[in-house]
Scaffold this motif. Structure first.
Motif: not given
Length: 256
Positions: A87-99
């Motif tokens: 579900a984005g690990f609490g911060d979908p935008g930042e999780s995607v940025r790191q991915a």
């Protein structure tokens, strides 16, 4: 290919007339085994399987450990990698940025049936990050309208999936992932509501074959944790045979 080129390649695969079949992996060696097959066009991870391989229940794995696993998978192949980011690990935008930082070019992110405005805001945050990173990141926005629909009629869950999916597409998602066992009628209804080549499905037991989904206008099919379950069953089968005084088959390939 660069990360940007891999993202563009995955985008083209999603938009092609042929359904994109992705066989989910969970570590470097499963990635290599699948990537070596001539039919493989892209690699998709299974978050459930990655968590299980690290001793966690689905949805409970720490993000730093998940990100490290994704980095190893990306490093194991030259193909585009699309990840399951829960579900984005609490911060979908930042999780995607790191991915994106470790080379991932697409992702599933679950809505878990949070209020629609919140779910749309998560999609918008991911799309904004992708634009900032300058890649055509392929968000396979997942709605749990069916799998978390409870006792409500399937028709209501399909209506909810279409409403949520259209909002996700309007916010910039590439596809809408609707997990569940979808028969022909349900699939036709979802495609009619979301558009041709905008629906992503999962090949659960009882689902239609990929070719039938393709003829109905589905863009992508994945198999989630089922591939790991098949592999683990094979492991148990050979272990039981060895305990029964069996031997390793002579035709066993050296895949590792």
């Amino acid at each position: 290919m660069t990360t940007s080129e891999k993202a563009s390649s995955l985008k083209a695969l999603h938009e092609a007339p042929e359904i994109l079949r992705v066989v989910n992996v969970w570590d470097a060696i499963s990635t290599r085994a699948v990537a070596d097959l001539p039919g493989t066009r892209a690699i998709a991870t299974a978050g459930h399987s990655i968590a299980a391989s690290h001793g966690f229940a689905d949805g409970t794995m720490p993000f730093d450990l998940a990100l490290s696993a994704l980095a190893r998978i990306v490093q194991a192949t030259d193909l585009p990698v699309t990840a399951d980011l829960d579900a984005g690990f609490g911060d979908p935008g930042e999780s995607v940025r790191q991915a994106i930082g470790v080379g991932v070019v697409g992702a599933n992110v679950e809505d878990r049936l949070v209020p629609l405005a919140e779910a749309v805001a998560n999609v918008e945050a991911i799309v904004r990050v992708a634009e900032q990173e300058g890649i055509a990141f392929q968000l396979n926005a997942r709605t749990d309208a069916i799998v978390r629909g409870g006792d409500r009629p399937l028709s209501d869950s399909l209506d909810d999936a279409i409403e949520r999916g259209k909002a996700f597409l309007d916010a910039g998602a590439s596809l809408v992932f609707v997990p569940g066992v979808l028969d022909q009628e349900s699939t036709e209804r979802l495609v009619a509501g979301l558009g041709e080549r905008k629906l992503s499905v999962i090949g659960l037991p009882g689902a239609l074959p990929a070719g039938e989904y393709e003829s109905l206008g589905v863009a992508r099919i994945s198999y989630g944790p089922l591939t790991q379950r098949v592999a683990l069953r094979a492991l148990q089968d050979i272990a039981a045979d060895l305990y029964a005084n069996g031997v390793i088959p002579t035709d066993t390939p050296a895949l590792n």
